[in-house]
Structures are given as structure tokens and as C-alpha cells.
Design an enzyme around this catalytic site. Structure first.
Site, PDB file in Angstrom:
ATOM      1  CB  CYS A 269      -0.997  -0.010   1.157  1.00 29.03           C
ATOM      2  SG  CYS A 269      -0.274   0.097   2.810  1.00 29.03           S
ATOM      3  CG  HIS A 317      -4.684   0.204   3.685  1.00 29.92           C
ATOM      4  ND1 HIS A 317      -3.927  -0.708   2.984  1.00 29.92           N
ATOM      5  CD2 HIS A 317      -5.598   0.682   2.786  1.00 29.92           C
ATOM      6  CE1 HIS A 317      -4.364  -0.793   1.739  1.00 29.92           C
ATOM      7  NE2 HIS A 317      -5.373   0.044   1.596  1.00 29.92           N
ATOM      8  CG  HIS A 329      -6.566   0.649  -1.856  1.00 30.27           C
ATOM      9  ND1 HIS A 329      -6.937   0.098  -0.655  1.00 30.27           N
ATOM     10  CD2 HIS A 329      -7.516   0.230  -2.744  1.00 30.27           C
ATOM     11  CE1 HIS A 329      -8.047  -0.609  -0.793  1.00 30.27           C
ATOM     12  NE2 HIS A 329      -8.416  -0.541  -2.052  1.00 30.27           N
TER      13      HIS A 329
END
Length: 353
Positions: A269, A317, A329
């Protein structure tokens, strides 16, 4: 007229870019039933297990990146402390050399005083046989006295400098030792996280291997949410800022998630965010937590395409805002880089770089 042609050419190029991205993504993604939701719906026990394991591995992965950042900073601090300790020791050595230069004179004076030596004007009068001899004797005494006083003064100054330098050297040496100990502690923590991540990756890949084809397809989802128009989104963006990073990131849709990867064909990520911004000449921190501390804070209701958006209460994240409540993402293992609704994850913060 020329500017209109250039504008049309730019739009056409952008359209080709998005069309190519869409084509690549659709080829890379498993086919889904018509109308399937991009967020995993009605997950099986196997999918739930995989999702939980993958989430844990992502947290460890980002913590690993953060630990590496901390270790790099601490090792740099250690190097600075070591260099300062060496410099300070050099000052100590120079100060001690000055002390040694004047010490013989001070020692002789101290010995003479101890033995009762008479080196004053009254003594010169008493031992002189003539006026000229008296003048010569007093002149010599004045010269000896002035020179001695000067050297005693320099000795005192050098001693004070040596004492201060020794204290500074002691402090810098202590700082160097402390920095080394902290660096070793961070290195141990880093190795622990690396071992933990390795074990978790093995669990995730094993769980993924247990999924059926339909479960894998359900996990992967669609590359874009229903109604998402990448070309329309990019056509109104201003080049050179976060929007350009988003434009670069969109070309990676369909790329696989790989722990620790920063592109150009595999990403985790934070790695995707780093890669996207690197394409516009900006260097962002490697971990999601560090990215959460940089840039400028942006309220959720003021998000612009390309803003860095963090999720979960530990900022473990991250992705790029893609407009209309969507996020680009690299979500997790088994799910290629995609655009999906932010509603699928708990919002933490957003930063603008």
C-alpha cells in the site's frame, strides 16, 4: 488554433492512457458475475480467515517499514554522535598539549616557592653591590616575573579549556554509546518484525491457496467501482500536484500486491503511494505511518484527487484519493491494485503533499 490542437492531443493521449489501463486491468482481473459488488460480499469462512491474516500481515509490513525508517534515522544520529565524539576528543588532546607546554614553568615556580626562593625587589636591593647591579637585577626580576605570570595565566586558561573539553567529550561519548544502544534495539526490533512478517506471509499464501476459483474472484473484485470514469476525472485535474501522482498511480491498476514492493509492477500500500509521487519528482516516506505525519493535514470533506488517505486507528493502510469517495490503493494479497469506495475501511486521516 495550435493550442486547441495541443489540448485535443493531450485529451486523446490521456484517453489512450486510461483506455490502456482499463484494458490491462480487465484482462488481469478475474471475471465476476454481472452486478457483483467490488467489496467482498457474503465472505466464506476461508475468505474471512484470509482477510484476517492478510490484515495482520499488512500491519506488520507497515510497522516493518516504519522500524526501518527509525533505524536509519538512529544510525544517522549514531554516526553524527560518533563524529562529534572524535572531534571533541581532538579538542581535548589539543588542550592537554597546551597544558603540557606551560606546566614545566608552573612546576618550577611551585618548587621555588616551596624551597623559599627570593625573587622580589627587596631581595635585589639586599644582594646588589652597586646601583647598576641593582637596576640589572630588578630588570631581570621584572622580566622573569612578567614571563612567569604570562605563562601561569596561559596555563590556567589551558587547564580550564581542557576541563571543559573533557566534559564535552564525555557527554558526546555518552551520546554516541546511547545512540548505538538505541540503534541496536531498533535493529533487534526490525529483525523480530521481519521474522514475524515472514511467518504471516506463509500463513496468508497458504490460506490463499485453499480458496476456490470463485472465492479468489470474489476477493479480487473489480478494478473500478460502478460508474467510475477515470478519463473524466483526469480531464479536469491540474498537472504537477497530487492529481498527477494519481494519474501515474492509475496506470498501475491491475498490478499485484506484494509485501515490501515499491513498483514498478508490484506494490504494497505505501509502496504504491511512494511510486506514484516519485513519478512527479516528490519523495514520500516509506511507511504509511510516516506518510501520515508528512505533508499538510486535510479534512475528509475537503479531499482532492491525489491526496494521501490513511485508514485504521494505527494508520496501517494508505492510498490515493480518486474522487467521489473512492480510493486508489494496493489493498492486500490476492487483490490487484484497484479503485474502490473508501467506505470499505475506517478513515484515519488525510495529508496533502
Amino acid at each position: 488554433m495550435a493550442s486547441q490542437k495541443m489540448k485535443r492531443g493531450s485529451v486523446s493521449l490521456r484517453g489512450a492512457l486510461i483506455a490502456g489501463t482499463l484494458s490491462l486491468s480487465l484482462v488481469a482481473m478475474p471475471a465476476l458475475p454481472a452486478g457483483a459488488d467490488p467489496v467482498v460480499a457474503n465472505p466464506t469462512d476461508a475468505l474471512t480467515k484470509l482477510t484476517d491474516l492478510a490484515r495482520e500481515s499488512e500491519q506488520t509490513n507497515e510497522a516493518l517499514h516504519n522500524a526501518k525508517i527509525d533505524l536509519d534515522a538512529k544510525e544517522a544520529a549514531q554516526a553524527d554522535a560518533d563524529a562529534a565524539a572524535v572531534r571533541d576528543q581532538g579538542v581535548v588532546d589539543e588542550a592537554n598539549a597546551r597544558v603540557a607546554k606551560f606546566k614545566p614553568t608552573v612546576d618550577k615556580l611551585a618548587a621555588a616557592n616551596y624551597q623559599g626562593a627570593r625573587t622580589n625587589r627587596l631581595f635585589a636591593v639586599m644582594v646588589s653591590d652597586s646601583p647598576q647591579q641593582l637596576l640589572d637585577q630588578m630588570s631581570a626580576l621584572d622580566a622573569i616575573s612578567n614571563d612567569t605570570a604570562k605563562q601561569v595565566s596561559q596555563f590556567t586558561e589551558a587547564t580550564a579549556e581542557a576541563t571543559a573539553a573533557a566534559e564535552a567529550s564525555r557527554k558526546s561519548a555518552d551520546a554516541a554509546r546511547l545512540a548505538a544502544e538505541q540503534a541496536r534495539g531498533l535493529s533487534d526490533d526490525l529483525q523480530k518484525k521481519q521474522s514475524e512478517l515472514k511467518s504471516q506471509i506463509a500463513d496468508v499464501t497458504a490460506a490463499f491457496g485453499d480458496l476456490t476459483s470463485s472465492e479468489k474472484a470474489q476477493l479480487a473484485g473489480r478494478p473500478f467501482p460502478p460508474g467510475f470514469d477515470a478519463e473524466a476525472l483526469l480531464s479536469g485535474l491540474v498537472p504537477g500536484n497530487g492529481a498527477s501522482a494519481l494519474q501515474a498511480g492509475l496506470t498501475r491498476v491491475g498490478s499485484p500486491y506484494v509485501w515490501g514492493a515499491t513498483g514498478p509492477s508490484e506494490f504494497d500500500c505505501s509502496g504504491l503511494v511512494v511510486w506514484a509521487y516519485k513519478q512527479i519528482g516528490k519523495t514520500l516516506p516509506r511507511s504509511s505511518q510516516a506518510q501520515a505525519s508528512g505533508g499538510v493535514a486535510v479534512p475528509r470533506d475537503q479531499l482532492q484527487p491525489g491526496d494521501v488517505v490513511l485508514f485504521y486507528n494505527d494508520a496501517s493502510h494508505v492510498g490515493l484519493y480518486a474522487g467521489n469517495g473512492n480510493i486508489l490503493h494496493a489493498s492486500t494479497f490476492g487483490v490487484p491494485v484497484k479503485v474502490e469506495s473508501m467506505a470499505s475501511m475506517p478513515f484515519y486521516a488525510a495529508r496533502r503533499y
